[in-house]
Design a protein around this motif. Structure first.
Motif, mmCIF file in Angstrom:
data_model
loop_
_atom_site.group_PDB
_atom_site.id
_atom_site.type_symbol
_atom_site.label_atom_id
_atom_site.label_comp_id
_atom_site.label_asym_id
_atom_site.label_seq_id
_atom_site.Cartn_x
_atom_site.Cartn_y
_atom_site.Cartn_z
ATOM 1 N N ASN A 192 -59.969 -0.646 33.600
ATOM 2 C CA ASN A 192 -59.800 -0.239 35.051
ATOM 3 C C ASN A 192 -60.740 0.934 35.138
ATOM 4 O OD1 ASN A 192 -58.585 1.913 36.510
ATOM 5 N ND2 ASN A 192 -56.790 0.549 35.989
ATOM 6 N N LEU A 193 -61.389 1.755 36.162
ATOM 7 C CA LEU A 193 -62.178 2.818 36.235
ATOM 8 C C LEU A 193 -61.050 4.372 36.047
ATOM 9 C CD1 LEU A 193 -64.057 1.512 39.855
ATOM 10 C CD2 LEU A 193 -65.150 1.385 37.920
ATOM 11 N N ASP A 194 -60.265 4.059 36.016
ATOM 12 C CA ASP A 194 -60.038 5.192 35.607
ATOM 13 C C ASP A 194 -59.514 5.348 34.286
ATOM 14 O OD1 ASP A 194 -57.510 7.386 35.536
ATOM 15 O OD2 ASP A 194 -56.499 6.760 37.305
ATOM 16 N N LYS A 195 -59.852 6.007 33.930
ATOM 17 C CA LYS A 195 -60.068 7.030 32.644
ATOM 18 C C LYS A 195 -58.701 7.032 31.634
ATOM 19 C CE LYS A 195 -63.434 4.064 32.293
ATOM 20 N NZ LYS A 195 -63.562 2.467 32.366
ATOM 21 N N SER A 196 -58.325 8.815 32.786
ATOM 22 C CA SER A 196 -57.111 9.364 32.340
ATOM 23 C C SER A 196 -55.761 8.571 32.849
ATOM 24 C CB SER A 196 -57.690 10.760 33.035
ATOM 25 O OG SER A 196 -57.219 11.423 32.663
ATOM 26 N N TRP A 197 -54.856 8.876 32.045
ATOM 27 C CA TRP A 197 -53.519 8.458 32.506
ATOM 28 C C TRP A 197 -51.863 8.986 31.563
ATOM 29 C CZ3 TRP A 197 -52.838 4.175 35.460
ATOM 30 C CH2 TRP A 197 -54.424 3.561 35.848
ATOM 31 N N PRO A 198 -52.595 10.645 32.331
ATOM 32 C CA PRO A 198 -51.430 11.760 31.728
ATOM 33 C C PRO A 198 -50.169 11.521 32.025
ATOM 34 C CG PRO A 198 -53.039 12.253 33.458
ATOM 35 C CD PRO A 198 -53.411 11.510 32.589
ATOM 36 N N GLU A 199 -50.340 10.907 33.537
ATOM 37 C CA GLU A 199 -48.991 10.670 34.087
ATOM 38 C C GLU A 199 -47.461 9.830 33.928
ATOM 39 O OE1 GLU A 199 -52.338 10.556 36.789
ATOM 40 O OE2 GLU A 199 -51.784 9.451 34.910
ATOM 41 N N LEU A 200 -48.035 8.780 32.814
ATOM 42 C CA LEU A 200 -47.462 7.612 32.336
ATOM 43 C C LEU A 200 -46.156 8.532 31.871
ATOM 44 C CD1 LEU A 200 -48.941 5.655 33.534
ATOM 45 C CD2 LEU A 200 -49.016 4.450 31.270
ATOM 46 N N ARG A 201 -45.261 7.900 32.254
ATOM 47 C CA ARG A 201 -44.049 8.116 30.897
ATOM 48 C C ARG A 201 -43.239 6.930 30.304
ATOM 49 N NH1 ARG A 201 -46.049 11.745 31.899
ATOM 50 N NH2 ARG A 201 -45.859 14.044 32.769
ATOM 51 N N THR A 202 -43.916 5.652 30.925
ATOM 52 C CA THR A 202 -43.567 4.537 29.869
ATOM 53 C C THR A 202 -44.622 4.220 28.761
ATOM 54 O OG1 THR A 202 -42.889 3.142 32.351
ATOM 55 C CG2 THR A 202 -44.119 1.645 29.584
ATOM 56 N N ILE A 222 -59.509 2.648 24.066
ATOM 57 C CA ILE A 222 -59.785 3.930 23.508
ATOM 58 C C ILE A 222 -59.328 5.495 25.095
ATOM 59 C CG2 ILE A 222 -60.160 5.578 22.060
ATOM 60 C CD1 ILE A 222 -61.762 3.649 20.654
ATOM 61 N N PRO A 223 -60.209 5.366 25.835
ATOM 62 C CA PRO A 223 -60.132 6.674 26.514
ATOM 63 C C PRO A 223 -58.258 6.372 27.118
ATOM 64 C CG PRO A 223 -61.999 5.990 26.623
ATOM 65 C CD PRO A 223 -61.533 5.032 25.948
ATOM 66 N N PHE A 224 -57.672 5.626 27.658
ATOM 67 C CA PHE A 224 -57.139 4.902 28.108
ATOM 68 C C PHE A 224 -55.443 5.402 26.946
ATOM 69 C CE2 PHE A 224 -58.582 1.008 30.584
ATOM 70 C CZ PHE A 224 -58.818 1.762 30.883
ATOM 71 N N TYR A 225 -55.519 5.167 25.789
ATOM 72 C CA TYR A 225 -54.596 5.679 24.289
ATOM 73 C C TYR A 225 -54.743 6.769 24.784
ATOM 74 C CZ TYR A 225 -53.022 6.445 19.993
ATOM 75 O OH TYR A 225 -52.380 7.257 19.319
ATOM 76 N N SER A 226 -56.036 7.681 24.535
ATOM 77 C CA SER A 226 -56.161 8.806 24.275
ATOM 78 C C SER A 226 -55.995 9.782 25.683
ATOM 79 C CB SER A 226 -57.644 8.899 24.230
ATOM 80 O OG SER A 226 -58.593 8.477 22.515
ATOM 81 N N SER A 227 -55.780 9.511 26.555
ATOM 82 C CA SER A 227 -55.044 10.220 27.540
ATOM 83 C C SER A 227 -53.489 10.302 27.800
ATOM 84 C CB SER A 227 -56.334 9.333 29.308
ATOM 85 O OG SER A 227 -55.120 8.538 29.111
ATOM 86 N N LEU A 228 -53.192 9.435 27.674
ATOM 87 C CA LEU A 228 -51.340 9.533 27.109
ATOM 88 C C LEU A 228 -50.412 10.620 27.181
ATOM 89 C CD1 LEU A 228 -50.535 5.770 26.523
ATOM 90 C CD2 LEU A 228 -50.710 6.020 28.275
#
Length: 297
Positions: A192-202, A222-228
């Motif tokens: 995904n081009l979006d690397k940051s997912w701080p909004e996730l609640r799942t 790794i960035p996906f995970y780290s941004s959660l």
């Protein structure tokens, strides 16, 4: 009703039963009480062998949905436990990656279904659909499952999850962002081009591959995970010496951790916590594993 709404009450009852069992010296009583107070528990007590097996304890049937009958996605195959004696089941939608069809994930769908889920392995509208589109299509597939499908009465519409490979994996993040009520997300070597997912609640399990040259873990998984959010139930599993396309063929490591994650968070089945916590060590199959343990209770 969401996981966050139902789980605390369930766990309070379990804790009370456990305390009573200790008081009277009866471990069996606590185990029985736990099973009785979790209405979502499906199947026998799990073992390492049972989550690594190519098939679980449920016999599985299959039905197909044509692209003409589908709305908002490209049709697909539904796999579901044949018997209804255990009650309703949680449901999982699976999306393929860029240029791929549902055949690329056909090994995983019946494997998950045999563990006690209704699983919809979908085709996308076009093979070039981007992650945001694939996320919308995953949600459309779940809506079809719960509202229009021939197996809708077998499904608990409050217990839904998404899985996807590559751009489909990026789509799982998009779907979870759009619908926080989802109980679990499992992106497989996601792009995904979006690397940051701080909004996730799942609760999210990101599975990357050490030798991925299409979606390198350093710039994707790794960035996906780290941004959660650090408070979220989350984990990162890296497949040792594996490529981007590891999820496209039968893979015991992917299966056992996906099953455990889905059981733990879709079914609130704490019997599967043992396979996720404490954090698994790196070894022949796993080059890196990160997460928060124990999980929220």
């Amino acid at each position: 009703m969401s996981y966050t709404q139902t789980a605390p009450a369930v766990r309070r009852l379990v804790s009370a039963a456990a305390a009573l069992a200790v008081a009277v010296g009866g471990v069996t009583l606590a185990q029985s009480a736990e099973a009785a107070t979790n209405p979502y528990e499906r199947g026998p007590a799990p073992t390492l062998s049972s989550i690594q097996a190519t098939r679980g304890s449920f016999a599985v049937s299959q039905t197909s949905v044509s692209s003409l009958a589908a709305s908002g996605f490209g049709g697909g195959d539904i796999y579901y436990p044949t018997s209804t004696s255990a009650g309703t089941f949680g449901a999982v939608a699976i999306a393929p990656g860029y240029t791929a069809s549902r055949s690329s994930m056909a090994w995983l769908a019946p494997r998950l279904a045999s563990q006690g889920f209704v699983v919809f392995n979908i085709d996308t509208l076009t093979r070039s659909d981007q992650p945001a589109s694939r996320g919308r299509q995953l949600l459309a597939a779940l809506d079809y499952l719960t509202q229009r499908s021939s197996v809708r009465t077998r499904i608990d519409a409050d217990r839904l999850a998404v899985v996807g490979h590559s751009m489909g994996g990026g789509g799982t993040l998009e779907a979870a962002k759009s619908r926080p009520s989802l109980q679990a997300a499992v992106p497989l070597t996601p792009w995904n081009l979006d690397k940051s997912w701080p909004e996730l609640r799942t609760p999210t399990l990101v599975i990357g591959a050490e030798n991925d040259s299409v979606a390198p873990v350093a710039s994707h998984s790794i960035p996906f995970y780290s941004s959660l959010p650090s408070s979220l139930d989350r984990a990162y599993l890296e497949l040792n010496n594996a490529s981007h396309f590891a999820p496209n063929s039968s893979n015991t490591t992917i299966a056992q951790y996906s099953i455990s994650w889905l059981k733990r968070f879709v079914d609130d089945d704490t019997r599967y916590e043992q396979f996720l916590c404490p954090i698994p060590r790196a070894g022949l199959q796993i080059s890196d594993y990160r997460g928060n343990c124990p999980h929220a209770s």
